[in-house]
Design a protein around this motif. Structure first.
Motif, mmCIF file in Angstrom:
data_model
loop_
_atom_site.group_PDB
_atom_site.id
_atom_site.type_symbol
_atom_site.label_atom_id
_atom_site.label_comp_id
_atom_site.label_asym_id
_atom_site.label_seq_id
_atom_site.Cartn_x
_atom_site.Cartn_y
_atom_site.Cartn_z
ATOM 1 N N GLY A 351 8.343 -7.563 54.631
ATOM 2 C CA GLY A 351 8.615 -8.358 55.823
ATOM 3 C C GLY A 351 9.421 -9.611 55.549
ATOM 4 N N ARG A 352 10.019 -10.140 56.615
ATOM 5 C CA ARG A 352 10.908 -11.296 56.510
ATOM 6 C C ARG A 352 10.155 -12.544 56.056
ATOM 7 N NH1 ARG A 352 13.996 -7.350 57.605
ATOM 8 N NH2 ARG A 352 15.591 -7.469 59.249
ATOM 9 N N ARG A 353 9.025 -12.862 56.681
ATOM 10 C CA ARG A 353 8.344 -14.123 56.369
ATOM 11 C C ARG A 353 7.933 -14.186 54.908
ATOM 12 N NH1 ARG A 353 4.162 -15.750 60.618
ATOM 13 N NH2 ARG A 353 6.078 -16.474 61.579
ATOM 14 N N THR A 354 7.332 -13.136 54.407
ATOM 15 C CA THR A 354 6.883 -13.116 53.013
ATOM 16 C C THR A 354 8.048 -13.274 52.049
ATOM 17 O OG1 THR A 354 4.985 -11.711 53.539
ATOM 18 C CG2 THR A 354 5.718 -11.743 51.248
ATOM 19 N N MET A 355 9.123 -12.528 52.301
ATOM 20 C CA MET A 355 10.235 -12.517 51.359
ATOM 21 C C MET A 355 11.107 -13.766 51.458
ATOM 22 S SD MET A 355 9.782 -10.033 49.441
ATOM 23 C CE MET A 355 11.325 -10.239 48.556
ATOM 24 N N VAL A 391 16.258 -18.610 38.090
ATOM 25 C CA VAL A 391 16.259 -19.351 39.352
ATOM 26 C C VAL A 391 17.061 -18.607 40.404
ATOM 27 C CG1 VAL A 391 17.089 -21.447 40.502
ATOM 28 C CG2 VAL A 391 15.942 -21.614 38.278
ATOM 29 N N LEU A 392 18.250 -18.174 40.027
ATOM 30 C CA LEU A 392 19.181 -17.607 40.992
ATOM 31 C C LEU A 392 18.878 -16.166 41.331
ATOM 32 C CD1 LEU A 392 22.411 -19.320 39.651
ATOM 33 C CD2 LEU A 392 21.003 -19.978 41.600
ATOM 34 N N PHE A 393 18.076 -15.492 40.529
ATOM 35 C CA PHE A 393 17.596 -14.159 40.893
ATOM 36 C C PHE A 393 16.885 -14.222 42.246
ATOM 37 C CE2 PHE A 393 14.231 -10.963 41.009
ATOM 38 C CZ PHE A 393 14.910 -9.796 40.672
ATOM 39 N N PHE A 394 16.048 -15.230 42.414
ATOM 40 C CA PHE A 394 15.325 -15.398 43.685
ATOM 41 C C PHE A 394 16.149 -16.167 44.716
ATOM 42 C CE2 PHE A 394 11.992 -14.976 40.429
ATOM 43 C CZ PHE A 394 11.291 -13.898 40.951
ATOM 44 N N ALA A 395 16.888 -17.184 44.260
ATOM 45 C CA ALA A 395 17.654 -18.008 45.191
ATOM 46 C C ALA A 395 18.735 -17.206 45.898
ATOM 47 C CB ALA A 395 18.281 -19.180 44.450
ATOM 48 N N SER A 396 19.336 -16.255 45.201
ATOM 49 C CA SER A 396 20.402 -15.463 45.805
ATOM 50 C C SER A 396 19.870 -14.592 46.935
ATOM 51 C CB SER A 396 21.070 -14.593 44.735
ATOM 52 O OG SER A 396 22.098 -13.814 45.296
ATOM 53 N N ALA A 397 18.715 -13.966 46.712
ATOM 54 C CA ALA A 397 18.109 -13.170 47.785
ATOM 55 C C ALA A 397 17.737 -14.066 48.961
ATOM 56 C CB ALA A 397 16.876 -12.434 47.257
ATOM 57 N N GLY A 398 17.224 -15.269 48.657
ATOM 58 C CA GLY A 398 16.877 -16.202 49.718
ATOM 59 C C GLY A 398 18.089 -16.670 50.491
ATOM 60 N N ALA A 399 19.157 -17.023 49.789
ATOM 61 C CA ALA A 399 20.376 -17.483 50.449
ATOM 62 C C ALA A 399 20.957 -16.387 51.335
ATOM 63 C CB ALA A 399 21.400 -17.920 49.407
#
Length: 499
Positions: A351-355, A391-399
């Motif tokens: 889901g969107r909120r969790t991710m 850091v950017l492994f997660f930040a890229s998906a978030g961005a």
């Protein structure tokens, strides 16, 4: 469909009044097929170009500042002023082309914006004075800003709801494939054994133009958004496009398609102005507006501010030769792309909120940890690159999910301009001021200044993650019209909750 008809600019009949259609439901029930791959390749691959563009400029900053580069320009001007002008152009282009995209259609604009982008990039390669370089960096950004609005709206309106999250996240994350390619390409082009110092960096931009022309040829076959067509009075053309997509899907997959899940009735609206966009966003969807701004501010500061100076940090603090920074950048670019690629599917399942909240919070916490290690002198060029990759492994998906969020949580009549608005506001705040401020911090040679840069980016990402915990919209596997009803339905009291 019901309503009066007249001749429209697309050559067909333009309907007026109320229209009932099952086009959205028919698009959402389609299984994945070659038709969808055509859309992904034709539209999504432009982010590879954008990634290559931004990375090349960062990696050639040192070369451009050398006396024999052919330009009278400093490294600080490249990573600071030129970067800020690129982002300023992107913000301006997003608003201008976003407005046109909602008025004149996705297809017309995503062809025009790519042409602008390619022309400006070619002119950058021909730079003979610093002012010329700065001008065409602005115009290159102007074109890419329009791409963000036109393409994200088209992708979300053409991809079935079951796959929309992962496809959108991966497409936006493909920026980093271009970043990796640009980093490696810059190593080759900056090798003075192969090319003179005033030629190699020009060829790097020229090769980007060649790749863009290939994308332009594929993009010609991507259809207009049927959702845009029916809401602007071209229902017959929308029906024709959806029927063609269904036929091609059946050719690929065989079997039968499930029945569409209902219809929707709308009143065509020829155009939507900035005033109505603002009232819709802030009066009807205030919580979603706060969410969009938080997500864009966080990612804009992290990416547009800090990563522009990554090569400078390596050179200043770790004595990495300017011609080899591309190897390090290619590593963090790979981590950036792997994040959306491996985590993308979870946006449609967990889901969107969790991710969204999880990727923002994890990247913020890891960046705080990186700044602590850097401040203590515990990192080398290699271990700093490893930390950044994590850091950017997660930040890229978030961005990437920031673009997904603002493209799906507002009414479809406002989609392209809503994307443009949040991109422009968030990026202007973080992307214009960021490079100007952080260029000085990362080039000062003072560890504490660079630590401050890291901490600002980490803090904003963490705050955005907390906002997502509270406000993220559960949009996974839902039709766009269910997430945010069209403006006409809002007026009749049939809108979704505006939270």
């Amino acid at each position: 469909m019901a309503g009066k008809e007249q001749k429209g600019e697309l050559g067909g009949d333009v309907e007026e009044g109320a229209v009932t259609t099952d086009v959205p439901a028919r698009l959402d029930r389609l299984p994945w097929s070659r038709w969808h791959w055509m859309i992904v390749i034709g539209l999504g691959t432009v982010w590879i170009l954008d990634g290559m563009e931004v990375t090349v400029v960062g990696n050639v900053a040192g070369r451009l500042s050398e006396p024999n580069s052919g330009l009278d320009i400093s490294a600080e001007q490249v990573s600071g002023l030129a970067a800020a002008l690129y982002v300023a152009g992107a913000c301006s282009g997003a608003l201008f082309f976003g407005w046109l995209t909602d008025r004149h259609g996705r297809k017309k604009l995503f062809m025009i914006t790519l042409a602008v982008y390619l022309s400006a990039t070619a002119m950058t390669a021909l730079s003979f004075e610093s002012w010329w370089f700065f001008l065409f960096r602005f115009l290159t950004g102007f074109g890419i800003g329009g791409e963000y609005a036109a393409i994200n709206s088209a992708v979300d309106e053409l991809i079935p709801s079951k796959y929309r999250g992962q496809v959108d996240v991966i497409i936006n994350g493909s920026f980093w494939l271009g970043a990796a390619g640009g980093a490696l390409l810059s190593i080759l082009m900056l090798d003075e054994n192969l090319f003179p110092a005033d030629v190699g960096w020009r060829l790097t931009f020229a090769l980007g133009v060649v790749l863009g022309l290939a994308i332009l040829l594929v993009r010609r076959h991507v259809p207009e958004s049927p959702r845009w067509l029916f809401i602007h009075g071209h229902g017959a053309e929308a029906e024709k496009l959806v029927r063609r997509a269904e036929e091609r899907t059946l050719e690929d997959r065989g079997g039968e398609l499930p029945p569409p899940a209902g219809t929707i009735t709308i009143h065509q609206r020829r155009a939507v102005g900035f005033g109505l966009i603002a009232r819709t966003i802030f009066a009807h969807y205030p919580k979603r507006a706060v969410l969009g701004l938080a997500l864009f501010l966080g990612q804009a500061f992290l990416y547009n501010a800090i990563t522009f100076g990554f090569g400078t940090i390596l050179i200043t603090f770790f004595d990495v030769p300017s011609g080899t920074t591309g190897y390090f950048y290619a590593v963090i670019a790979a981590g950036n792309f792997c994040g959306p690629l491996l985590l993308g599917r979870l946006f449609d399942t967990l889901g969107r909120r969790t991710m969204i909240s999880g990727t923002y919070l994890l990247s913020g916490v890891l960046l705080f940890g990186t700044s602590w290690l850097f401040d203590g002198g515990h990192l080398s060029a290699t271990t700093l690159t490893a930390c950044w990759s994590a850091v950017l492994f997660f930040a890229s998906a978030g961005a990437s999910s920031a673009y997904l969020t603002v493209s799906e949580v507002f009414p479809m009549e406002t989609r392209a301009l809503a994307i443009a608005f949040f991109y422009a506001v968030g990026t202007a705040a973080g992307g214009i001021s960021g490079p100007l401020v952080f260029a000085e911090l990362t080039e000062s040679g003072v560890v504490g200044d660079t630590v401050l840069a890291f901490q600002i980016g980490a803090g904003l990402m963490t705050v955005a993650g907390l906002v997502a915990v509270a406000l993220a919209v559960p949009a996974e596997r839902r039709g766009l019209e269910d997430i945010a009803a069209p403006l006409t339905k809002s007026r009749s009291g049939q809108a979704t909750n505006g939270s």
